[in-house]
Design a protein around this motif. Structure first.
Motif, PDB file in Angstrom:
ATOM      1  N   ALA A  83       1.448  -1.361  -0.087  1.00 17.97           N
ATOM      2  CA  ALA A  83      -0.084  -0.191   0.142  1.00 17.97           C
ATOM      3  C   ALA A  83       0.452   1.118  -0.538  1.00 17.97           C
ATOM      4  CB  ALA A  83      -0.854  -0.348   1.145  1.00 17.97           C
ATOM      5  N   GLU A  84       1.986   1.390   0.612  1.00 19.12           N
ATOM      6  CA  GLU A  84       3.420   2.418   0.643  1.00 19.12           C
ATOM      7  C   GLU A  84       3.669   2.480  -0.862  1.00 19.12           C
ATOM      8  OE1 GLU A  84       2.272   3.657   3.145  1.00 19.12           O
ATOM      9  OE2 GLU A  84       0.415   2.737   3.719  1.00 19.12           O
ATOM     10  N   ILE A  85       3.792   1.608  -1.125  1.00 14.96           N
ATOM     11  CA  ILE A  85       4.655   1.390  -2.783  1.00 14.96           C
ATOM     12  C   ILE A  85       3.565   1.932  -3.438  1.00 14.96           C
ATOM     13  CG2 ILE A  85       5.234   0.014  -4.425  1.00 14.96           C
ATOM     14  CD1 ILE A  85       6.718  -1.926  -2.237  1.00 14.96           C
ATOM     15  N   ARG A  86       2.130   1.864  -3.105  1.00 15.71           N
ATOM     16  CA  ARG A  86       1.300   2.306  -4.245  1.00 15.71           C
ATOM     17  C   ARG A  86       1.135   3.619  -3.980  1.00 15.71           C
ATOM     18  NH1 ARG A  86       0.953  -0.853  -9.096  1.00 15.71           N
ATOM     19  NH2 ARG A  86       0.151  -2.489  -8.486  1.00 15.71           N
ATOM     20  N   TRP A  87       1.586   3.859  -2.685  1.00 12.28           N
ATOM     21  CA  TRP A  87       0.680   5.445  -2.493  1.00 12.28           C
ATOM     22  C   TRP A  87       2.232   6.309  -3.033  1.00 12.28           C
ATOM     23  CZ3 TRP A  87       3.548   9.656   0.129  1.00 12.28           C
ATOM     24  CH2 TRP A  87       2.820  10.791   0.269  1.00 12.28           C
ATOM     25  N   LEU A  88       3.638   5.533  -3.174  1.00 11.86           N
ATOM     26  CA  LEU A  88       4.538   6.635  -3.384  1.00 11.86           C
ATOM     27  C   LEU A  88       4.412   6.675  -4.554  1.00 11.86           C
ATOM     28  CD1 LEU A  88       7.250   4.642  -1.503  1.00 11.86           C
ATOM     29  CD2 LEU A  88       7.182   7.259  -1.164  1.00 11.86           C
ATOM     30  N   GLU A  89       3.969   5.381  -5.492  1.00 11.35           N
ATOM     31  CA  GLU A  89       3.461   5.893  -6.741  1.00 11.35           C
ATOM     32  C   GLU A  89       2.867   6.782  -7.273  1.00 11.35           C
ATOM     33  OE1 GLU A  89       3.077   2.204 -10.487  1.00 11.35           O
ATOM     34  OE2 GLU A  89       1.569   2.592  -8.561  1.00 11.35           O
ATOM     35  N   THR A  90       1.866   6.734  -6.946  1.00 13.60           N
ATOM     36  CA  THR A  90       1.019   8.588  -6.441  1.00 13.60           C
ATOM     37  C   THR A  90       1.815   9.530  -6.514  1.00 13.60           C
ATOM     38  OG1 THR A  90       0.027   8.341  -4.516  1.00 13.60           O
ATOM     39  CG2 THR A  90      -1.111   6.249  -6.020  1.00 13.60           C
ATOM     40  N   ILE A  91       2.601   9.759  -5.748  1.00 15.99           N
ATOM     41  CA  ILE A  91       3.334  10.891  -6.135  1.00 15.99           C
ATOM     42  C   ILE A  91       4.830  11.046  -6.549  1.00 15.99           C
ATOM     43  CG2 ILE A  91       2.458  11.915  -3.721  1.00 15.99           C
ATOM     44  CD1 ILE A  91       5.360  11.046  -3.119  1.00 15.99           C
ATOM     45  N   GLY A  92       5.042   9.937  -7.852  1.00 18.23           N
ATOM     46  CA  GLY A  92       6.174   9.870  -8.544  1.00 18.23           C
ATOM     47  C   GLY A  92       7.181   9.556  -7.629  1.00 18.23           C
ATOM     48  N   ALA A  93       7.518   9.100  -7.073  1.00 21.34           N
ATOM     49  CA  ALA A  93       8.208   8.752  -6.105  1.00 21.34           C
ATOM     50  C   ALA A  93       8.793   7.161  -6.481  1.00 21.34           C
ATOM     51  CB  ALA A  93       8.296   8.545  -4.766  1.00 21.34           C
ATOM     52  N   VAL A  94       8.103   6.178  -7.328  1.00 24.90           N
ATOM     53  CA  VAL A  94       8.687   5.140  -7.956  1.00 24.90           C
ATOM     54  C   VAL A  94       7.775   4.685  -8.934  1.00 24.90           C
ATOM     55  CG1 VAL A  94       9.059   4.145  -5.470  1.00 24.90           C
ATOM     56  CG2 VAL A  94       7.104   3.901  -6.139  1.00 24.90           C
ATOM     57  N   THR A  95       8.463   4.284  -9.587  1.00 26.81           N
ATOM     58  CA  THR A  95       7.697   3.115 -10.156  1.00 26.81           C
ATOM     59  C   THR A  95       7.692   2.533 -10.379  1.00 26.81           C
ATOM     60  OG1 THR A  95       9.469   2.541 -11.480  1.00 26.81           O
ATOM     61  CG2 THR A  95       8.031   4.768 -12.407  1.00 26.81           C
ATOM     62  N   VAL A  96       6.273   1.202 -10.802  1.00 28.72           N
ATOM     63  CA  VAL A  96       5.994  -0.401 -10.084  1.00 28.72           C
ATOM     64  C   VAL A  96       5.143  -0.991 -11.438  1.00 28.72           C
ATOM     65  CG1 VAL A  96       4.678  -1.886  -8.658  1.00 28.72           C
ATOM     66  CG2 VAL A  96       5.011   0.748  -7.790  1.00 28.72           C
TER      67      VAL A  96
END
Length: 99
Positions: free
Chosen positions: A51-64
């Motif tokens: 869930a936190e990975i997906r949150w980071l994805e929404t702010i552009g900090a990671v790609t998944v």
């Protein structure tokens, strides 16, 4: 959301970004990131970390990217910049000055 849960979420987001920033390709899978979080006393399980990975994805900090049942997570320059104290991302704990 409770202050404690907010603090924990911000902390695990930083753990994720730092772990990714320490890798040459800025990449890990979600199972390894869950184990790293456990090493920092955040033992909330893989779903919490996902869930936190997906949150980071929404702010552009990671790609998944999904590969079978795993999430392959790569830090973006934005995520690396936060982990290395060059940028501040709201909702992610700030790294300490010591590194």
């Amino acid at each position: 959301m409770s202050d404690y849960l907010t603090h924990m979420r911000e902390h695990v987001r930083l753990i994720i970004l730092r772990a990714l920033a320490d890798e040459p390709a800025y990449t890990h899978n979600d199972a390894i990131l869950t184990d790293i979080a456990k090493a920092f006393a955040v033992d909330r399980g893989r779903d919490f970390v996902r869930a936190e990975i997906r949150w980071l994805e929404t702010i552009g900090a990671v790609t998944v990217r999904e590969l079978a049942s795993a999430l392959i997570v790569t830090a973006t320059q934005r995520g690396v910049d936060h982990a290395q104290r060059r940028l501040v991302l709201d909702g992610v704990r700030r790294p300490s000055a010591e590194g």
